[in-house]
Design an enzyme around this catalytic site. Structure first.
Site, PDB file in Angstrom:
ATOM      1  N   ASP A   1       0.852  -1.190   0.000  1.00 43.26           N
ATOM      2  CA  ASP A   1       0.000   0.000   0.000  1.00 43.26           C
ATOM      3  C   ASP A   1       0.883   1.234   0.000  1.00 43.26           C
ATOM      4  O   ASP A   1       2.115   1.125  -0.023  1.00 43.26           O
ATOM      5  CB  ASP A   1      -0.977  -0.015   1.194  1.00 43.26           C
TER       6      ASP A   1
ATOM      7  N   HIS B   1      -2.734   3.213  -4.659  1.00 42.71           N
ATOM      8  CA  HIS B   1      -2.166   2.650  -3.418  1.00 42.71           C
ATOM      9  C   HIS B   1      -0.746   2.132  -3.643  1.00 42.71           C
ATOM     10  O   HIS B   1      -0.357   1.092  -3.118  1.00 42.71           O
ATOM     11  CB  HIS B   1      -3.063   1.521  -2.880  1.00 42.71           C
TER      12      HIS B   1
ATOM     13  N   GLU C   1      -9.849   2.766  -5.175  1.00 44.48           N
ATOM     14  CA  GLU C   1      -9.453   4.142  -4.857  1.00 44.48           C
ATOM     15  C   GLU C   1      -8.245   4.602  -5.669  1.00 44.48           C
ATOM     16  O   GLU C   1      -7.195   4.896  -5.112  1.00 44.48           O
ATOM     17  CB  GLU C   1      -9.126   4.248  -3.355  1.00 44.48           C
TER      18      GLU C   1
END
Ligand code: TNX
Length: 503
Positions: free
Chosen positions: A151, A222, A285
């Site tokens: 991440d 990410h 995202e």
């Protein structure tokens, strides 16, 4: 030695007894002190993997199953019938007598994907914790451990040929204390990574307990940690650092062929470590802001005749998923990807934003796993109570989780088989230790194990939350024997919260 060897080990450890493993045809103990494992292979009935029958009678215990996973589950149930001390790693003296109730029980799982997720990117968790987690999830008859390995705030898997992932991307300068908006940081470096051998050990340990390990490499968003190690993967010439705050980074992968090569190199190695037929490539995202002002990204958009920067993610995902197909792996991705229309037909959608994602995936013929944050995110508080450790704020009580139905009536009977199962997630922005993770997992995972193992209709008709709670009280003795830092049913005890308070 397989299942019998595993059972012998755990029982010998807990009791100090000596157990003999006999092969069929060898003489059995005549006093009924025997556990028989019967594999009914080739049986015609289409029972789900992991089903078993457990018979306890005067002449001994017999576990019958169509596969080794079923034998294992039968032995887990048998261990539950034993005294709690059977869950210990060392014997108590004197060993308590074991008297089993006579029973004949046939048991099968409602869902084939019974998952538990751990985020080791936001906070690194030692390998010993992953092994303990495997024990705990297999004891609750879950069969998938999803490890979120990368991440913005940390990259946790060493990759040959890319030494800066372990040397740079695995470490961040400091971490937030409290909520990011408070702007407080601990000033302490944090990090860690697993070698391929570490992860192979986890995979082998899990396999022995019939748990598959699903690796996740989150892309193309990410990815700030990797971009900090290899700036050529990013869209700006600015040297980034591994992100030290929580939230979504706007720094995402660029779409150069060399960057795709990086991704496929990583996935090639991931596939050699993790034999599971599925690999998770995230896809959640992913802001498009950098692509919108990147001449290089816009030229890919024109070259591929894409209509918008958002479609760049679809194009990227399709390329990566095709590579995974070449490695005989099915792609798993978060539900944003399905919405982009980028998921290949055989991809599995993990619907985290709501249950609807799984419902629409199933309706459009895609397999799906329900991961809905409203019920299945264990970074949420256990109770609306100031004594709880800092969490994501919303509350997911034990009762709310126990009452969850992964397959609401709105899923048409003809597409129900596409809902493979459900999974609980533990994101670890606020969870820095294994002890704290155990507190967030347990006992909520006990409730969740019934959600995915029991047919919802049977659970709601024949059981109730109150009755579950009473059974849970008994079960907590087993967690005590293992040494699990579970949340007491009455709420946290003062000493308990000291283990996760950051100073
Ligand atoms: C959303 S779920 C995320 C994670 C965060 C989590 C916090 C998902 C696919 N993305 O990156 O950790 O919310 O609850």
């Amino acid at each position: 030695m397989g299942v019998a060897g595993w059972f012998r080990r755990v029982v010998e450890q807990a009791t100090g007894w000596r157990i003999r493993i006999a092969t069929p045809g060898q003489a059995e103990a005549s006093d009924g002190n025997v556990v028989r494992l019967v594999l009914r292979s080739g049986s015609s009935h289409a029972e789900r993997t992991g089903s078993y029958r457990l018979l306890v009678a005067d002449d001994g215990v017999t576990v019958t199953a169509a596969d080794a996973a079923g034998e294992f589950n039968g032995l887990v149930t048998l261990r539950q019938l034993m005294p709690d001390s059977f869950w210990r790693a060392a014997p108590v003296q004197p060993s308590p007598p074991v008297v089993l109730p006579a029973l004949d029980l046939s048991d099968h799982p409602a869902f084939s994907w019974r998952g538990v997720h751990i985020d080791v990117a936001r906070h690194f968790m030692p390998k010993s914790f992953l092994l303990k987690l495997v024990d705990l999830i297999s004891m609750h008859k879950f069969n998938v451990l999803h490890i979120h390995l990368t991440d913005d705030q940390g990259w946790r898997i060493a990759i040959d040929g890319y030494p800066r992932l372990a040397a740079v991307a695995a470490w961040r300068r400091e971490s937030p204390v409290g909520r990011p908006e408070e702007g407080l940081y601990d000033g302490k470096p944090h990090g860690g990574f697993y070698t391929a051998d570490d992860l192979r050990e986890v995979v082998a340990y899990a396999k022995e307990r019939f748990v598959e390990v699903l690796p996740e490499i989150d892309m193309p968003g990410h990815m700030q940690a990797a971009i900090a190690a290899y700036p050529e993967l990013g869209n700006t010439s600015r040297q980034l650092e591994v992100l030290t705050s929580w939230g979504v980074s706007s720094h995402v992968l660029n779409l150069e062929e060399s960057t795709l090569r990086f991704c496929t190199d990583v996935l090639d190695q991931v596939a050699t470590i993790f034999p599971f037929g599925y690999v998770h490539i995230g896809g959640d995202e992913c802001p498009t802001t950098e692509w919108e002002s990147s001449e290089r990204a816009l030229s890919v958009m024109r070259r591929e005749a894409l209509e918008s920067p958002r479609q760049l993610q679809s194009w990227f995902t399709a390329r990566v998923a095709a590579h995974l197909s070449g490695l005989s792996r099915r792609t798993v991705c978060w539900d944003e990807v399905l919405e982009l229309g980028a998921a290949p037909d055989d991809a599995v959608t993990m619907s985290w934003r709501s249950r609807e994602g799984a419902i629409s995936a199933a309706a459009s013929g895609h397999d799906a796993v329900v991961a809905a944050q409203q019920w299945l995110y264990l970074d949420r508080d256990n109770a609306d109570d100031a004594r709880e450790p800092l969490g994501f704020g919303e509350t997911t009580t034990l009762e709310k989780l126990w009452n969850f139905d992964p397959l609401p009536d709105r899923v048409a009977p003809s597409s129900r088989h596409h809902v493979l199962g459900a999974q609980c997630q533990l994101w670890t922005e606020y969870v820095a230790t294994g002890e704290h993770a155990e507190y967030m997992y347990f006992p909520r995972l006990c409730a969740f194990s019934e959600v995915v193992w029991c047919e919802p209709s049977a659970r709601f008709e024949r059981h109730s939350f109150d009755e579950f709670r009473a059974r849970l009280r008994r079960h907590l003795g087993r967690l005590d024997a293992i040494g699990v830092n579970y949340r007491p049913l009455e709420g946290p005890t003062p000493g308990q919260s000291a283990t996760w308070t950051k100073v």
